[in-house]
Design a protein around this motif. Structure first.
Motif, PDB file in Angstrom:
ATOM      1  N   GLY A 127       5.479  48.849  39.960  1.00 59.80           N
ATOM      2  CA  GLY A 127       6.127  49.235  41.197  1.00 59.80           C
ATOM      3  C   GLY A 127       5.940  50.717  41.453  1.00 59.80           C
ATOM      4  O   GLY A 127       5.234  51.417  40.732  1.00 59.80           O
ATOM      5  N   THR A 128       6.591  51.204  42.496  1.00 55.32           N
ATOM      6  CA  THR A 128       6.568  52.626  42.819  1.00 55.32           C
ATOM      7  C   THR A 128       7.991  53.075  43.129  1.00 55.32           C
ATOM      8  O   THR A 128       8.905  52.254  43.266  1.00 55.32           O
ATOM      9  N   VAL A 129       8.179  54.389  43.276  1.00 50.06           N
ATOM     10  CA  VAL A 129       9.505  54.908  43.615  1.00 50.06           C
ATOM     11  C   VAL A 129       9.989  54.301  44.926  1.00 50.06           C
ATOM     12  O   VAL A 129      11.148  53.878  45.052  1.00 50.06           O
ATOM     13  N   ASP A 130       9.136  54.243  45.911  1.00 46.67           N
ATOM     14  CA  ASP A 130       9.523  53.746  47.237  1.00 46.67           C
ATOM     15  C   ASP A 130       9.449  52.231  47.348  1.00 46.67           C
ATOM     16  O   ASP A 130      10.078  51.645  48.229  1.00 46.67           O
ATOM     17  N   SER A 131       8.669  51.589  46.483  1.00 51.40           N
ATOM     18  CA  SER A 131       8.505  50.134  46.545  1.00 51.40           C
ATOM     19  C   SER A 131       8.640  49.539  45.141  1.00 51.40           C
ATOM     20  O   SER A 131       7.656  49.102  44.538  1.00 51.40           O
ATOM     21  N   PRO A 132       9.872  49.506  44.620  1.00 43.23           N
ATOM     22  CA  PRO A 132      10.054  48.912  43.302  1.00 43.23           C
ATOM     23  C   PRO A 132       9.869  47.395  43.360  1.00 43.23           C
ATOM     24  O   PRO A 132       9.990  46.778  44.418  1.00 43.23           O
ATOM     25  N   ILE A 133       9.562  46.826  42.224  1.00 39.09           N
ATOM     26  CA  ILE A 133       9.550  45.365  42.070  1.00 39.09           C
ATOM     27  C   ILE A 133      10.965  44.934  41.707  1.00 39.09           C
ATOM     28  O   ILE A 133      11.610  45.562  40.862  1.00 39.09           O
ATOM     29  N   VAL A 134      11.457  43.860  42.338  1.00 38.32           N
ATOM     30  CA  VAL A 134      12.846  43.452  42.153  1.00 38.32           C
ATOM     31  C   VAL A 134      12.910  42.006  41.672  1.00 38.32           C
ATOM     32  O   VAL A 134      12.318  41.110  42.282  1.00 38.32           O
ATOM     33  N   PHE A 135      13.646  41.791  40.585  1.00 37.42           N
ATOM     34  CA  PHE A 135      14.029  40.456  40.130  1.00 37.42           C
ATOM     35  C   PHE A 135      15.536  40.345  40.318  1.00 37.42           C
ATOM     36  O   PHE A 135      16.284  41.184  39.812  1.00 37.42           O
ATOM     37  N   ARG A 136      15.981  39.289  41.006  1.00 39.49           N
ATOM     38  CA  ARG A 136      17.412  39.197  41.291  1.00 39.49           C
ATOM     39  C   ARG A 136      17.846  37.745  41.399  1.00 39.49           C
ATOM     40  O   ARG A 136      17.025  36.840  41.577  1.00 39.49           O
ATOM     41  N   GLY A 137      19.159  37.521  41.291  1.00 42.01           N
ATOM     42  CA  GLY A 137      19.717  36.199  41.523  1.00 42.01           C
ATOM     43  C   GLY A 137      19.762  35.889  43.005  1.00 42.01           C
ATOM     44  O   GLY A 137      19.384  36.712  43.851  1.00 42.01           O
ATOM     45  N   GLY A 138      20.238  34.700  43.327  1.00 48.48           N
ATOM     46  CA  GLY A 138      20.392  34.313  44.725  1.00 48.48           C
ATOM     47  C   GLY A 138      21.698  34.843  45.281  1.00 48.48           C
ATOM     48  O   GLY A 138      22.232  35.852  44.820  1.00 48.48           O
ATOM     49  N   ASP A 139      22.255  34.149  46.256  1.00 45.72           N
ATOM     50  CA  ASP A 139      23.493  34.587  46.893  1.00 45.72           C
ATOM     51  C   ASP A 139      24.651  34.659  45.911  1.00 45.72           C
ATOM     52  O   ASP A 139      25.579  35.444  46.075  1.00 45.72           O
ATOM     53  N   HIS A 140      24.629  33.817  44.871  1.00 46.35           N
ATOM     54  CA  HIS A 140      25.696  33.790  43.881  1.00 46.35           C
ATOM     55  C   HIS A 140      25.678  35.007  42.972  1.00 46.35           C
ATOM     56  O   HIS A 140      26.665  35.340  42.324  1.00 46.35           O
ATOM     57  N   GLY A 141      24.537  35.665  42.837  1.00 46.16           N
ATOM     58  CA  GLY A 141      24.449  36.832  41.975  1.00 46.16           C
ATOM     59  C   GLY A 141      23.717  36.566  40.686  1.00 46.16           C
ATOM     60  O   GLY A 141      22.534  36.827  40.563  1.00 46.16           O
ATOM     61  N   GLY A 142      24.413  36.026  39.677  1.00 50.08           N
ATOM     62  CA  GLY A 142      23.899  36.009  38.318  1.00 50.08           C
ATOM     63  C   GLY A 142      22.749  35.050  38.068  1.00 50.08           C
ATOM     64  O   GLY A 142      22.599  34.013  38.710  1.00 50.08           O
ATOM     65  N   ARG A 173      13.258  46.696  39.009  1.00 47.17           N
ATOM     66  CA  ARG A 173      14.712  46.523  39.033  1.00 47.17           C
ATOM     67  C   ARG A 173      15.046  45.095  38.635  1.00 47.17           C
ATOM     68  O   ARG A 173      14.513  44.144  39.220  1.00 47.17           O
ATOM     69  N   ILE A 174      15.941  44.950  37.670  1.00 47.85           N
ATOM     70  CA  ILE A 174      16.427  43.633  37.227  1.00 47.85           C
ATOM     71  C   ILE A 174      17.911  43.610  37.547  1.00 47.85           C
ATOM     72  O   ILE A 174      18.713  44.296  36.905  1.00 47.85           O
ATOM     73  N   ILE A 175      18.284  42.835  38.563  1.00 51.26           N
ATOM     74  CA  ILE A 175      19.620  42.936  39.148  1.00 51.26           C
ATOM     75  C   ILE A 175      20.448  41.698  38.840  1.00 51.26           C
ATOM     76  O   ILE A 175      19.993  40.566  39.002  1.00 51.26           O
ATOM     77  N   SER A 176      21.683  41.932  38.402  1.00 49.54           N
ATOM     78  CA  SER A 176      22.685  40.870  38.212  1.00 49.54           C
ATOM     79  C   SER A 176      22.224  39.798  37.242  1.00 49.54           C
ATOM     80  O   SER A 176      22.468  38.612  37.450  1.00 49.54           O
ATOM     81  N   ALA A 177      21.527  40.193  36.183  1.00 48.32           N
ATOM     82  CA  ALA A 177      21.040  39.231  35.197  1.00 48.32           C
ATOM     83  C   ALA A 177      21.876  39.312  33.930  1.00 48.32           C
ATOM     84  O   ALA A 177      22.594  40.280  33.700  1.00 48.32           O
ATOM     85  N   GLY A 178      21.757  38.279  33.088  1.00 48.54           N
ATOM     86  CA  GLY A 178      22.433  38.259  31.807  1.00 48.54           C
ATOM     87  C   GLY A 178      23.683  37.409  31.814  1.00 48.54           C
ATOM     88  O   GLY A 178      24.798  37.907  31.676  1.00 48.54           O
ATOM     89  N   LEU A 179      23.530  36.092  31.986  1.00 50.45           N
ATOM     90  CA  LEU A 179      24.670  35.183  31.928  1.00 50.45           C
ATOM     91  C   LEU A 179      25.063  34.944  30.474  1.00 50.45           C
ATOM     92  O   LEU A 179      24.227  34.790  29.603  1.00 50.45           O
ATOM     93  N   VAL A 180      26.356  34.877  30.217  1.00 51.94           N
ATOM     94  CA  VAL A 180      26.859  34.609  28.879  1.00 51.94           C
ATOM     95  C   VAL A 180      27.929  33.525  28.976  1.00 51.94           C
ATOM     96  O   VAL A 180      28.809  33.579  29.820  1.00 51.94           O
TER      97      VAL A 180
END
Length: 199
Positions: A127-142, A173-180
């Motif tokens: 990725g770049t500063v202005d265009s990061p690569i994003v991994f994320r959950g859906g509307d629920h988040g996790g 960016r890895i957002i809202s990950a890590g379910l336990v």
């Protein structure tokens, strides 16, 4: 591989999901520091992804299950939903263009979204500063998270290649990950026996 704080970072790995007891969709076994997948995940080898370096600016939508069985490119103009456990097997390179967003919408009914790189596979996520690569959950988040298993040495496999490369993770960016939960213990980012060539 550099990991900084939440505000100044190459990788953001944050976990704000509510603890949930959800079984994973595939059974894994850790052997010699790497990941061995014990089922075929009912996946297809060809999801119609472009060849590496072949993003064409035409927007498409992809809904992915199972494994990515050949070298593939994820492009910023496309929309991606990965369902359940998605595997990148040994010998396959997954290249991800700057600005790409990958969503893992599953959380319930026996599914937790996660992306697993088997020993010998490669991720090229530049990725770049202005265009990061994003991994994320859906509307629920996790969601589950990202696991990269390399060919480097480990306690169980000390003869591994300490200079091996599992690829590149830069401005990701890895957002809202890590379910336990009772049946699931997942971390936003796991680097398992990766060699020093991984950056």
């Amino acid at each position: 591989l550099l990991v900084y704080s939440w505000t100044i970072l190459f990788i953001v790995a944050c976990s704000d999901a509510t603890p949930t007891a959800l079984p994973k969709s595939g059974e894994q076994e850790d052997t010699g520091g790497g990941l061995e997948v014990r089922d075929d995940l009912d996946g297809l080898d060809d999801h119609g992804f472009p060849a590496i370096g072949d993003c064409d600016g035409i927007s498409q939508e992809f809904s992915i299950t199972g494994q990515i069985g050949q070298d593939a490119q994820l492009c910023a103009e496309d929309s991606y939903e990965f369902h359940g456990t998605v595997l990148v097997p040994n010998g396959v390179t997954l290249s991800i263009e700057a600005g790409t967003v990958v969503q893992f919408p599953d959380r319930g009914e026996g599914l937790v979204g996660e992306l697993l790189f088997e020993r010998g596979s490669v991720i090229l996520a530049q990725g770049t500063v202005d265009s990061p690569i994003v991994f994320r959950g859906g509307d629920h988040g996790g969601w589950g998270g990202l696991l990269i298993a390399g060919r480097g040495p480990s306690n169980a496999s000390p003869e591994g290649d300490s200079t091996d490369s599992s690829g590149v993770l830069n401005y990701v960016r890895i957002i809202s990950a890590g379910l336990v939960g009772t049946n699931v213990k997942s971390t936003a980012l796991v680097l398992r026996s990766v060699g020093s060539g991984t950056t």
